[in-house]
Design an enzyme around this catalytic site. Structure first.
Site, PDB file in Angstrom:
ATOM      1  N   ARG A 311       0.797  -1.227   0.000  1.00 38.82           N
ATOM      2  CA  ARG A 311       0.000   0.000   0.000  1.00 38.82           C
ATOM      3  C   ARG A 311       0.832   1.280   0.000  1.00 38.82           C
ATOM      4  O   ARG A 311       0.527   2.189  -0.770  1.00 38.82           O
ATOM      5  CB  ARG A 311      -0.999   0.006   1.172  1.00 38.82           C
ATOM      6  N   CYS A 343      14.722  -4.280  -4.106  1.00 37.72           N
ATOM      7  CA  CYS A 343      15.479  -3.365  -4.966  1.00 37.72           C
ATOM      8  C   CYS A 343      14.568  -2.458  -5.773  1.00 37.72           C
ATOM      9  O   CYS A 343      14.448  -2.606  -7.000  1.00 37.72           O
ATOM     10  CB  CYS A 343      16.393  -4.169  -5.881  1.00 37.72           C
ATOM     11  N   GLU A 344      13.880  -1.565  -5.107  1.00 34.48           N
ATOM     12  CA  GLU A 344      12.988  -0.584  -5.722  1.00 34.48           C
ATOM     13  C   GLU A 344      12.977   0.624  -4.798  1.00 34.48           C
ATOM     14  O   GLU A 344      12.910   0.454  -3.580  1.00 34.48           O
ATOM     15  CB  GLU A 344      11.532  -1.091  -5.774  1.00 34.48           C
TER      16      GLU A 344
END
Ligand code: LLP
Length: 415
Positions: A311, A343-344
């Site tokens: 979310r 990894c973002e």
């Protein structure tokens, strides 16, 4: 009841989260049985004396233990897939209290639903009406159906969770509703049992819900003029909860706003709340791996990530983050982004929070009982979290943590 500090230790229904973390590991979803029961009763009390069905929206939290608990309280279920139907049945739910919504039901899902004896299929397009008619003919039955009408009312919520506007994919157009109902009434394998709508989620004001109810009851009255009468009217879900600084009125006020539009009506009132039942009854428990000071921002790298709770990354949603060991007065707080190992850059659970935290500390991400675990994934090959339901002072493991070999158990390498 619920989540509170006791002697400096954050507890759920009296059970310390510290001991739950020790027993089941982290990240871990923890739900309060008393919290879910309390929220359900807010609805049932507000509807007492009225012919009504509370059809819990399974998508919000579909753990079997949660469904079984709600079924035991008398809930029906709003579902959107054959998978959710299977869950309801596995949890002992009654298919005769199931409403099947969704814009893309396949023929095999329609067949399964009719064979299971669901209460109603909510039809969202002319093409779907034709398909349900065909499947029902093949099965030699009459399909109980209700059109989901798009009332074109602005729910005033996040655009991704707003569903009752003309530009949304949901429901049939209000302007076409009368003609489609007359067409459906002529089909021998369809039985029009109701009419409904759902304008969106996380509503913080009952006014749009009341406005949509009024539009639909007026439509029902016009249709009654052509001899089409309904056994139920389904007003959808969408009742919001408090995550941060929003202040939705109590559940009873949403319900009375709807009931005012129902005065003198004979149809059964159906309401399908999800978030308002499960949302504030669950948290995501996570442990700080590293404290990482940065040049412009400081980070708490925790063991939960966007794959566990999407979310914040998807909607910029705000979830409160509380320390499991209550901060001492005058503690040296810092300002941190609470981030995961994925990894973002959208892998955050919270941004810019004042916390006093060290490596190894536990944090509780609040308001995670709805649209938490159900939206989780295995991204970055992360096994999904465990789920725990606390009831009667006991922590029950209601879904064990996935193991790493389960991550690729369905995969094969071609010879
Ligand atoms: N009925 C229908 C037909 C729905 O589509 C939904 C939710 C509900 C009921 C239940 O709505 P609720 O009472 O939970 O607001 N993932 C988003 C929420 C998506 C809601 C989709 N439909 C989030 O995390 O905010």
């Amino acid at each position: 009841m619920g989540f509170a500090y006791r002697d400096g230790a954050f507890c759920v229904d009296g059970v310390p989260l510290e001991s739950i973390a020790q027993q089941f590991g982290t990240p871990c979803y923890v739900y309060s049985r008393a919290g879910i029961e309390h929220n359900f009763r807010e609805f049932s009390n507000a509807l007492a004396g009225r012919d009504a069905l509370i059809a819990y929206s399974v998508k919000a939290n579909s753990n079997l233990a949660v469904l079984a608990l709600l079924s035991g309280l008398g809930a029906g279920f709003d579902i959107v897939s054959a998978g959710e139907l299977a869950r309801v049945q596995a949890a002992g739910g009654d298919p005769r209290k199931v409403l099947f919504s969704g814009v893309g039901k396949t023929a095999s899902e329609i067949r399964l639903a009719l064979q299971s004896g669901v209460r109603c299929l909510n039809i969202e397009s002319a093409a779907e009406m034709e398909r349900v008619d065909v499947v029902a003919r093949e099965l030699g039955c009459r399909a109980p159906v209700a059109f989901r009408v798009n009332p074109d009312v602005d729910a005033q919520t996040h655009p991704y969770i707003s569903t009752g506007l003309k530009q949304n994919k949901f429901g049939i157009a209000y302007a076409e509703a009368e003609a489609l109902h007359r067409e459906a009434a002529l089909k021998r394998n369809l039985e029009l049992v109701g009419i409904g709508f759902h304008i969106g989620s996380q509503l913080v004001d009952p006014a749009p819900l009341a406005a949509a109810t009024s539009r639909i009851t007026r439509l029902a009255d016009r249709l009654a003029g052509s001899g089409i009468a309904f056994a139920h009217i389904d007003v959808g879900g969408g009742i919001g909860i408090r995550y941060h600084d929003e202040s939705p009125p109590p559940i009873a006020e949403f319900v009375s706003a709807v009931l005012r539009e129902f005065v003198g009506r004979r149809e059964t009132l159906i309401i399908d709340p999800g978030r308002a039942i499960a949302g504030d009854a669950g948290i995501l428990l996570t442990r700080v791996e590293y404290v990482k000071p940065g040049e412009t921002r400081n980070f708490l790298v925790v063991d939960a990530a966007m794959n566990d709770l999407l979310r914040p990354g998807l909607y910029d949603a705000w979830h409160e983050v509380l320390p499991v060991r209550e901060a001492d007065a005058g503690a040296a707080e810092g300002t941190y982004d609470v981030v995961g190992p994925v990894c973002e850059s959208a892998d955050f659970l919270a941004l810019g929070r004042r916390l006093d935290a060290r490596s190894g500390d536990l944090l509780a991400v609040m308001g995670a009982g709805a649209y938490g675990m159900v939206m989780s994934s295995n991204y970055n090959s992360r096994p999904r979290a465990a789920e725990v339901l606390v009831g009667g002072g006991i922590a029950h493991l209601v879904r064990r943590r996935e193991s790493t070999d389960e991550l690729y158990a369905l995969e094969t390498i071609p010879k």
